[in-house]
Motif scaffolding. Structure first.
Motif, short mmCIF file in Angstrom:
data_model
loop_
_atom_site.label_atom_id
_atom_site.label_comp_id
_atom_site.label_asym_id
_atom_site.label_seq_id
_atom_site.Cartn_x
_atom_site.Cartn_y
_atom_site.Cartn_z
N THR A 102 12.86 -38.71 -4.30
CA THR A 102 12.73 -38.93 -5.73
C THR A 102 13.33 -40.27 -6.14
OG1 THR A 102 14.79 -37.74 -6.23
CG2 THR A 102 12.77 -36.45 -6.18
N GLU A 103 14.46 -40.64 -5.55
CA GLU A 103 15.09 -41.92 -5.89
C GLU A 103 14.21 -43.08 -5.44
OE1 GLU A 103 17.79 -42.26 -7.80
OE2 GLU A 103 17.60 -40.08 -7.98
N TYR A 104 13.60 -42.96 -4.28
CA TYR A 104 12.70 -44.00 -3.78
C TYR A 104 11.49 -44.13 -4.71
CZ TYR A 104 9.97 -46.65 -0.33
OH TYR A 104 9.24 -47.61 0.32
N LEU A 105 10.95 -42.99 -5.14
CA LEU A 105 9.75 -42.97 -5.99
C LEU A 105 10.01 -43.64 -7.34
CD1 LEU A 105 6.83 -41.99 -6.09
CD2 LEU A 105 7.67 -39.77 -6.88
N LYS A 106 11.22 -43.51 -7.85
CA LYS A 106 11.56 -44.10 -9.16
C LYS A 106 11.46 -45.63 -9.15
CE LYS A 106 14.72 -40.41 -10.60
NZ LYS A 106 16.13 -40.08 -10.87
N ASN A 107 11.57 -46.22 -7.99
CA ASN A 107 11.55 -47.68 -7.89
C ASN A 107 10.15 -48.26 -7.70
OD1 ASN A 107 14.41 -48.12 -8.04
ND2 ASN A 107 14.57 -47.31 -5.97
N LEU A 108 9.15 -47.39 -7.61
CA LEU A 108 7.78 -47.84 -7.37
C LEU A 108 6.98 -47.85 -8.67
CD1 LEU A 108 7.04 -45.81 -4.10
CD2 LEU A 108 7.84 -48.17 -4.31
N ASN A 109 6.14 -48.86 -8.81
CA ASN A 109 5.27 -48.97 -9.98
C ASN A 109 3.88 -48.47 -9.61
OD1 ASN A 109 7.28 -50.28 -11.60
ND2 ASN A 109 6.86 -52.17 -10.51
N PHE A 110 3.53 -47.30 -10.11
CA PHE A 110 2.21 -46.74 -9.83
C PHE A 110 1.55 -46.30 -11.13
CE2 PHE A 110 5.56 -43.69 -9.14
CZ PHE A 110 5.15 -42.52 -9.74
N ARG A 111 0.23 -46.48 -11.18
CA ARG A 111 -0.50 -46.22 -12.42
C ARG A 111 -0.84 -44.75 -12.60
NH1 ARG A 111 -5.76 -49.19 -13.09
NH2 ARG A 111 -5.53 -48.29 -15.16
N LYS A 112 -1.27 -44.12 -11.52
CA LYS A 112 -1.83 -42.77 -11.64
C LYS A 112 -1.15 -41.82 -10.66
CE LYS A 112 -6.19 -44.94 -12.88
NZ LYS A 112 -7.48 -45.45 -12.37
N ALA A 113 -0.97 -40.59 -11.10
CA ALA A 113 -0.44 -39.54 -10.23
C ALA A 113 -1.43 -38.40 -10.20
CB ALA A 113 0.92 -39.06 -10.72
N PHE A 114 -1.88 -38.05 -9.01
CA PHE A 114 -2.81 -36.93 -8.82
C PHE A 114 -1.99 -35.75 -8.31
CE2 PHE A 114 -5.31 -40.77 -8.63
CZ PHE A 114 -6.40 -40.47 -9.43
N MET A 115 -1.83 -34.76 -9.16
CA MET A 115 -0.85 -33.71 -8.92
C MET A 115 -1.50 -32.36 -8.64
SD MET A 115 1.72 -35.67 -9.32
CE MET A 115 2.96 -34.40 -9.07
N SER A 116 -0.79 -31.54 -7.88
CA SER A 116 -1.22 -30.17 -7.61
C SER A 116 -0.23 -29.20 -8.22
CB SER A 116 -1.33 -29.95 -6.10
OG SER A 116 -0.04 -30.02 -5.52
N SER A 117 -0.58 -27.94 -8.20
CA SER A 117 0.32 -26.89 -8.70
C SER A 117 -0.14 -25.56 -8.14
CB SER A 117 0.31 -26.84 -10.23
OG SER A 117 -0.94 -26.37 -10.71
N THR A 118 0.73 -24.56 -8.24
CA THR A 118 0.32 -23.21 -7.86
C THR A 118 -0.22 -22.45 -9.07
OG1 THR A 118 2.61 -22.47 -8.11
CG2 THR A 118 1.87 -23.01 -5.90
N GLY A 119 -0.01 -23.01 -10.26
CA GLY A 119 -0.54 -22.40 -11.46
C GLY A 119 -0.45 -23.35 -12.64
N PHE A 120 -1.28 -23.09 -13.66
CA PHE A 120 -1.21 -23.88 -14.89
C PHE A 120 -1.52 -23.00 -16.09
CE2 PHE A 120 -3.44 -26.25 -18.26
CZ PHE A 120 -2.37 -27.00 -18.69
N SER A 121 -0.61 -23.04 -17.07
CA SER A 121 -0.82 -22.34 -18.34
C SER A 121 -0.38 -23.26 -19.47
CB SER A 121 -0.02 -21.03 -18.39
OG SER A 121 1.38 -21.30 -18.43
#
Length: 201
Positions: A102-121
């Motif tokens: 998570t700390e490494y990810l905070k330092n990266l500049n990215f435009r889009k995140a394609f996310m998954s989940s086990t559920g959505f409501s």
């Protein structure tokens, strides 16, 4: 290449075989949002892992991930610059997870995140049952300019242990069937979109 079937652990096998056609169409749709020279995060998941296979060879982009499935798909692709997150291997999701990720990810500049989940409501947003993964998922959705949630119809209206993306933070819900009108109205209210993958994809 590795046999993907050998990389499924615990309940992930059931998740993989559920709605295979719908998952494939959603992944194709997600890939269509990746543009030339994009920098994107692709989450671990049974739908998201298919995205790299639908990125055209002529399109150049950078993919950030912690998923072994996605790493495997990107390595042979000369048009894809691959950035992997550090961490400890987590066999349940076939990915690398750790607070350092998570700390490494905070330092990266990215435009889009394609996310998954086990559920959505609408009430609980995108949820997940693996606490170790939620730190990465939450960070990716917080730092991305645009958040895409890939969720087939079996995940709509379902909630699991932890929320990693609140509903209002999801800019695009990509799914395989028409959702109840309440979902569309909630997304429109937030200036976001629900997009159903065409059966022709």
């Amino acid at each position: 290449r590795l046999d993907n079937s050998a990389c499924i652990f615990y309940s992930d096998h059931d998740r993989t075989v559920a709605s295979p056609d719908g998952k494939d169409r959603i992944a194709r749709l997600a890939a269509s949002y990746i543009e030339e020279n994009d920098i994107v995060f692709i989450d671990s998941g049974t739908t998201t892992k298919q995205i790299p296979h639908y990125i055209p060879d002529s399109l150049h982009c950078t993919v950030i991930t912690h998923s072994c499935h996605i790493i495997e798909a990107c390595v042979p692709r000369s048009n894809i610059t691959l950035i992997t997150l550090p961490g400890v291997f987590y066999s349940r999701t076939y990915s690398f997870v750790d607070i350092s990720s998570t700390e490494y990810l905070k330092n990266l500049n990215f435009r889009k995140a394609f996310m998954s989940s086990t559920g959505f409501s609408l009430e609980n947003g995108a949820t997940n049952s693996a606490p170790l993964e939620c730190f990465i998922k939450s960070t990716a959705s917080e730092y991305a300019q645009q958040v895409f949630l890939l969720a087939d119809h079996k995940k709509i209206g379902v909630s699991s242990l932890l929320t990693h993306i609140p509903t209002e933070r999801i800019h695009y819900l990509l799914t395989d069937v028409e959702v109840p009108n309440a979902y569309r109205q909630a997304f429109l209210k937030n200036g976001n979109q629900v997009v159903v993958a065409d059966a022709a994809l």
